[in-house]
Design an enzyme around this catalytic site. Sequence first.
Site, PDB file in Angstrom:
ATOM      1  N   HIS A 100      36.597   1.736  14.256  1.00  0.00           N
ATOM      2  CA  HIS A 100      37.116   0.459  14.717  1.00  0.00           C
ATOM      3  C   HIS A 100      36.505   0.040  16.054  1.00  0.00           C
ATOM      4  O   HIS A 100      36.959  -0.924  16.685  1.00  0.00           O
ATOM      5  CB  HIS A 100      38.643   0.535  14.846  1.00  0.00           C
ATOM      6  CG  HIS A 100      39.334  -0.768  14.600  1.00  0.00           C
ATOM      7  ND1 HIS A 100      39.775  -1.583  15.610  1.00  0.00           N
ATOM      8  CD2 HIS A 100      39.643  -1.412  13.458  1.00  0.00           C
ATOM      9  CE1 HIS A 100      40.341  -2.666  15.109  1.00  0.00           C
ATOM     10  NE2 HIS A 100      40.274  -2.592  13.801  1.00  0.00           N
ATOM     11  N   ASP A 163      48.489  -1.672  17.686  1.00  0.00           N
ATOM     12  CA  ASP A 163      48.821  -2.787  16.804  1.00  0.00           C
ATOM     13  C   ASP A 163      48.414  -2.506  15.362  1.00  0.00           C
ATOM     14  O   ASP A 163      49.135  -2.836  14.429  1.00  0.00           O
ATOM     15  CB  ASP A 163      48.144  -4.069  17.296  1.00  0.00           C
ATOM     16  CG  ASP A 163      48.839  -4.669  18.515  1.00  0.00           C
ATOM     17  OD1 ASP A 163      49.996  -4.298  18.778  1.00  0.00           O
ATOM     18  OD2 ASP A 163      48.227  -5.497  19.205  1.00  0.00           O
ATOM     19  N   GLU A 279      54.969  -8.094  23.701  1.00  0.00           N
ATOM     20  CA  GLU A 279      53.591  -8.555  23.800  1.00  0.00           C
ATOM     21  C   GLU A 279      53.606 -10.059  24.028  1.00  0.00           C
ATOM     22  O   GLU A 279      54.619 -10.733  23.803  1.00  0.00           O
ATOM     23  CB  GLU A 279      52.778  -8.221  22.542  1.00  0.00           C
ATOM     24  CG  GLU A 279      52.417  -6.760  22.405  1.00  0.00           C
ATOM     25  CD  GLU A 279      51.334  -6.508  21.361  1.00  0.00           C
ATOM     26  OE1 GLU A 279      50.782  -7.485  20.821  1.00  0.00           O
ATOM     27  OE2 GLU A 279      51.046  -5.323  21.090  1.00  0.00           O
TER      28      GLU A 279
END
Length: 522
Positions: A100, A163, A279
């Site tokens: 990622h 997340d 957030e």
Amino acid sequence: MAVALPSFLTAIMIMSRLMAFIGITRNNDMSSKLQSLVIAPKLSYDPSAIESASQDFGHIVKAVPQAVLLPSSPWDIASLVNFSYSNSVPFIIAARGNSHSVNGQAMAKNGVVIDMTSMKNGNGTGIRIASDGSYADVGGQQFWIDVLNATLGLGLTPVSWTDSLYLTVGGTLSNAGISGQTFQYGPQISNVYEIDVITGTADFVTCSPNNNSDLFYAALGGLGQFGIITRARIPLEPAPKRVKWVRMLYTDFSDFTRDQELLISKNGRNDNKALNYLEGSLLLDQGSLDNWRSSFFQPQDQPKIISLITKFRIVYCLEIVKHYDGQTKTTVDKDLQQLLKGLSYLPGFMFEKDAKYEEFLNRVHSEELKLKAKGLWDVPHPWLNLFIPKSKISDFNDGVFKSIVLQRNITTGPVLVYPMNRKKWDDRMSAVIPDEEIFYTVGLLQSSGFDDWRTFEDQNKEILQFCEKAGIKVKQYLPHYTTKEGWVNHFGSKWSTFQKRKLQFDPKLLLSPGQRIFNNNE
């Protein structure tokens, strides 16, 4: 300004450059030795495996390895590292989880990439939960979604997340691992009891704050520079059943940040009255409500939200979550109302959902599947992730969000902005954050076409240049620098310790070359 390096490190860097120049693809003797190893059957030269290991989520950098190791146990990894370390011409090695990264951090040009996920079905540590439920021993190759599923089956859960749950445990612990729980529990690296690490000298080391602590603190947040994390002992707590999930909209940035800072001031780990997640994000008029941050909103609410965005061009969205279970079901609404009392969000622009705990945690994956179905996932991702001191976040808003981002008018992906508490981080670890007690994370999570990603990279450069000129001492999260001076400035007072740890645990600069910290010539 030129950066002076210790003579021992200069010598190692010269050796590294020589290794890169020679290239192991030209070393027939090494190739034959690789074939003679016990792990030779687990080394893949298949073009599809090589191609996969040459790319990452960013789709911006490409670096072709000679081979890909498909280990079935940590001992296969140790065997590969030992072979390289003992060889007269060592080769570079990169551990790759779900890849990622966005700038080639998990690549190894002309080296060997280790596909950590191949151990998910092998003899490596899987997920073993302690009999008393206090922790889970988790293989570094496991995805966090695997950890969630395994622990929820016993009514347990880790407390700090990212997340996206489709990242490997070893990968996030090598960076920090942040999300909306960080203000209360700290990053994932602050929630680890013990790790197993294979160092650049092929030593297999179990370490903790009380045992081999130098390596423990080095590896957590260490960008893979000191070893490959093959197991982590993660603390567990009783899992909630459901969540109250709320979003509130603002048009005034000062109100938005003041409310965020007020909410994260209540942050005790065992404080049942505190929020469990916070957030923030931006809704932009050049963006869309149909992205993974905005699909929360119901169709009947979208017209008035779009109208608000059209009028103000930027709308700030505060997102919070409060957990509950059977025992707190009757009190959660009252607790939430008390927490939200006195906040300055726009009247009529608070939106609420009730969801299963696991549905909330895995919220990003459903949007990922939608993008994959549209062919919009395997595209360039010129992301920029920053930590901003609290004292400068208003300047950042004025100079970046309200100036650069609006003027360039290309930002369509999610833009995150939310605060964290410094005291929840352990400064002995390698991860670098601003000096102020409260700092913000900002993430511009862009997607682009293969022909225009440089336009987004140019915007990222302009943002960094603005910060430098404005005296905003940013720290990059998932950092990417192309010069030694950039890395020295990034680590600041930690640089000397970082160098010494590199010499101690990976003296031949074998590991994680894609970070380009000690071999940035490649």
